[in-house]
Scaffold this motif. Structure first.
Motif, PDB file in Angstrom:
ATOM      1  N   GLY A 133       1.693 -10.169   2.421  1.00 52.71           N
ATOM      2  CA  GLY A 133       3.027  -9.789   1.998  1.00 52.71           C
ATOM      3  C   GLY A 133       3.024  -8.724   0.916  1.00 52.71           C
ATOM      4  O   GLY A 133       2.089  -7.949   0.770  1.00 52.71           O
ATOM      5  N   ASP A 134       4.125  -8.733   0.142  1.00 51.64           N
ATOM      6  CA  ASP A 134       4.309  -7.702  -0.865  1.00 51.64           C
ATOM      7  C   ASP A 134       4.162  -8.284  -2.260  1.00 51.64           C
ATOM      8  O   ASP A 134       3.418  -9.241  -2.473  1.00 51.64           O
ATOM      9  CB  ASP A 134       5.668  -7.016  -0.663  1.00 51.64           C
ATOM     10  CG  ASP A 134       6.848  -7.979  -0.807  1.00 51.64           C
ATOM     11  OD1 ASP A 134       6.639  -9.142  -1.228  1.00 51.64           O
ATOM     12  OD2 ASP A 134       7.986  -7.573  -0.512  1.00 51.64           O
ATOM     13  N   HIS A 135       4.870  -7.713  -3.198  1.00 55.76           N
ATOM     14  CA  HIS A 135       4.768  -8.100  -4.603  1.00 55.76           C
ATOM     15  C   HIS A 135       5.089  -9.576  -4.816  1.00 55.76           C
ATOM     16  O   HIS A 135       4.573 -10.202  -5.745  1.00 55.76           O
ATOM     17  CB  HIS A 135       5.734  -7.225  -5.420  1.00 55.76           C
ATOM     18  CG  HIS A 135       5.549  -7.315  -6.900  1.00 55.76           C
ATOM     19  ND1 HIS A 135       4.364  -6.997  -7.527  1.00 55.76           N
ATOM     20  CD2 HIS A 135       6.406  -7.677  -7.890  1.00 55.76           C
ATOM     21  CE1 HIS A 135       4.504  -7.153  -8.830  1.00 55.76           C
ATOM     22  NE2 HIS A 135       5.729  -7.567  -9.086  1.00 55.76           N
ATOM     23  N   LEU A 136       5.927 -10.129  -3.982  1.00 54.58           N
ATOM     24  CA  LEU A 136       6.333 -11.533  -4.090  1.00 54.58           C
ATOM     25  C   LEU A 136       5.916 -12.303  -2.846  1.00 54.58           C
ATOM     26  O   LEU A 136       6.619 -13.200  -2.382  1.00 54.58           O
ATOM     27  CB  LEU A 136       7.854 -11.628  -4.293  1.00 54.58           C
ATOM     28  CG  LEU A 136       8.397 -10.843  -5.486  1.00 54.58           C
ATOM     29  CD1 LEU A 136       9.924 -10.829  -5.480  1.00 54.58           C
ATOM     30  CD2 LEU A 136       7.875 -11.409  -6.801  1.00 54.58           C
ATOM     31  N   GLY A 137       4.733 -11.977  -2.315  1.00 54.18           N
ATOM     32  CA  GLY A 137       4.299 -12.544  -1.041  1.00 54.18           C
ATOM     33  C   GLY A 137       4.111 -14.040  -1.045  1.00 54.18           C
ATOM     34  O   GLY A 137       4.125 -14.676   0.018  1.00 54.18           O
ATOM     35  N   PHE A 138       3.953 -14.652  -2.217  1.00 54.81           N
ATOM     36  CA  PHE A 138       3.787 -16.108  -2.285  1.00 54.81           C
ATOM     37  C   PHE A 138       5.043 -16.851  -1.841  1.00 54.81           C
ATOM     38  O   PHE A 138       4.964 -18.018  -1.467  1.00 54.81           O
ATOM     39  CB  PHE A 138       3.416 -16.533  -3.714  1.00 54.81           C
ATOM     40  CG  PHE A 138       4.261 -15.897  -4.781  1.00 54.81           C
ATOM     41  CD1 PHE A 138       5.503 -16.395  -5.117  1.00 54.81           C
ATOM     42  CD2 PHE A 138       3.791 -14.768  -5.452  1.00 54.81           C
ATOM     43  CE1 PHE A 138       6.274 -15.790  -6.100  1.00 54.81           C
ATOM     44  CE2 PHE A 138       4.555 -14.163  -6.441  1.00 54.81           C
ATOM     45  CZ  PHE A 138       5.799 -14.671  -6.762  1.00 54.81           C
ATOM     46  N   ALA A 155       0.847  -1.201   0.000  1.00 52.23           N
ATOM     47  CA  ALA A 155       0.000   0.000   0.000  1.00 52.23           C
ATOM     48  C   ALA A 155       0.877   1.243   0.000  1.00 52.23           C
ATOM     49  O   ALA A 155       1.832   1.350   0.773  1.00 52.23           O
ATOM     50  CB  ALA A 155      -0.918  -0.003   1.211  1.00 52.23           C
ATOM     51  N   GLY A 156       0.565   2.166  -0.891  1.00 43.43           N
ATOM     52  CA  GLY A 156       1.344   3.393  -1.001  1.00 43.43           C
ATOM     53  C   GLY A 156       2.468   3.319  -2.012  1.00 43.43           C
ATOM     54  O   GLY A 156       3.086   4.346  -2.318  1.00 43.43           O
ATOM     55  N   LYS A 157       2.747   2.131  -2.550  1.00 44.50           N
ATOM     56  CA  LYS A 157       3.802   1.977  -3.550  1.00 44.50           C
ATOM     57  C   LYS A 157       3.199   2.044  -4.948  1.00 44.50           C
ATOM     58  O   LYS A 157       2.013   1.761  -5.158  1.00 44.50           O
ATOM     59  CB  LYS A 157       4.528   0.649  -3.366  1.00 44.50           C
ATOM     60  CG  LYS A 157       5.235   0.500  -2.026  1.00 44.50           C
ATOM     61  CD  LYS A 157       5.880  -0.869  -1.907  1.00 44.50           C
ATOM     62  CE  LYS A 157       6.562  -1.061  -0.561  1.00 44.50           C
ATOM     63  NZ  LYS A 157       7.154  -2.418  -0.413  1.00 44.50           N
ATOM     64  N   ALA A 158       4.043   2.363  -5.908  1.00 50.12           N
ATOM     65  CA  ALA A 158       3.564   2.485  -7.286  1.00 50.12           C
ATOM     66  C   ALA A 158       2.982   1.175  -7.796  1.00 50.12           C
ATOM     67  O   ALA A 158       1.972   1.169  -8.502  1.00 50.12           O
ATOM     68  CB  ALA A 158       4.704   2.949  -8.190  1.00 50.12           C
ATOM     69  N   ILE A 159       3.594   0.050  -7.434  1.00 45.06           N
ATOM     70  CA  ILE A 159       3.128  -1.240  -7.934  1.00 45.06           C
ATOM     71  C   ILE A 159       1.706  -1.520  -7.449  1.00 45.06           C
ATOM     72  O   ILE A 159       0.904  -2.130  -8.165  1.00 45.06           O
ATOM     73  CB  ILE A 159       4.097  -2.379  -7.535  1.00 45.06           C
ATOM     74  CG1 ILE A 159       3.797  -3.656  -8.316  1.00 45.06           C
ATOM     75  CG2 ILE A 159       4.079  -2.633  -6.045  1.00 45.06           C
ATOM     76  CD1 ILE A 159       4.045  -3.568  -9.795  1.00 45.06           C
TER      77      ILE A 159
END
Length: 282
Positions: free
Chosen positions: A259-264, A235-239
């Motif tokens: 998690g994040d972009h690679l939370g898996f 949240a808050g990031k461009a992605i």
């Protein structure tokens, strides 16, 4: 949870040979990796989801164990989409589809042009930078990453790429390396393979894959449910904003994933549970 030893296969497609792994039983769930990734980044969720689905993960053409027939060319989302369509046709129609990052773009293309093959799509953090209100900063950042690669190679470009996409912190596996050292997966064998794809990604994939613009109208009228997944930590990031922009265009509610972009990778159990809940209707 049962243990599901993957069956390994190859599929000849125009211009390449795809390596793929199959686990479990039930409806097919195709897992599409993004960028330089390969099937190994999905080991954790593929194993957990194999109690409910026939999980199919693969190395996209030109990555890891999926060699090209000829010299590398600029990567095309539609060509990756055709590969995914051929793979689904091989393993079972229709399929649930999950794609991360550029793999989400491939999933969106698949729905746009091969909708009869897809039951439902979960597009996890598609980098739809063209849908931002002002994409100029992200476009300039991508060009800077590419120019850095040309000047200094993959190692120099990776740091800028991770920073640009907010991947330079917060993904460290417990007891593992730093995200900058190992940004894609905590398994050493997987990371070694994936790191071998960095040159191909930066030289032939980064710009064309990131500039893909989904056909929103075709997605809305495809008859295929499309869910946008967003990492809670992004949240808050461009992605995050890119994926949110697509969800708003589709007039659908995004789903929060661990998690994040690679939370898996660091959160396979919780991530798999969230994905299964989305595909299972809530």
């Amino acid at each position: 949870m049962s243990h599901h030893e993957p069956e390994t296969h190859t599929l000849k497609v125009p211009g390449a040979k795809l390596y793929y792994e199959v686990r479990g039983s039930g409806p097919v769930l195709l897992l599409i990796p993004g960028g330089p990734q390969d099937a190994g980044v999905y080991d954790g969720i593929a194993e957990r989801l194999a109690d409910h689905y026939t999980t199919v993960s693969y190395d996209p053409r030109g990555n890891s164990r999926s060699p090209l027939d000829g010299e590398p060319e600029e990567q095309r989302v539609d060509l990756h989409g055709d590969d995914a369509a051929l793979l689904i046709s091989e393993v079972g129609i229709p399929a649930y589809v999950f794609g991360n990052s550029a793999g989400a773009h491939v999933g969106l293309d698949l729905v746009t042009r091969h909708s009869t093959l897809v039951r439902e799509l979960v597009a996890h953090e598609p980098p739809c930078l063209t849908m931002l209100d002002d994409p100029s900063e992200m476009m300039a950042g991508g060009k800077d990453v590419y120019d850095t690669y040309l000047r200094g190679g993959a190692g120099a470009a990776m740091g800028k790429f991770l920073e640009l996409n907010g991947l330079d912190g917060g993904s460290e596996p417990e007891g593992g390396s730093t995200p900058a050292d190992n940004p894609w997966h905590e398994d050493p064998e997987t990371y070694e393979r994936v790191s071998g794809n960095f040159d191909y990604f930066f030289s032939h994939g980064l710009m064309p894959l990131s500039l893909y613009e989904p056909d929103v109208e075709a997605l809305r009228t495809s008859g295929v449910p499309v869910t946008v997944g967003l990492g809670e930590a992004d949240a808050g990031k461009a992605i995050y904003d890119m994926g949110l922009a697509l969800a708003l265009r589709l007039d659908t509610d995004p789903v929060a994933f661990p998690g994040d972009h690679l939370g898996f990778g660091p959160h396979p159990e919780a991530f798999a549970d969230t994905l299964h809940r989305v595909l299972d209707g809530g």
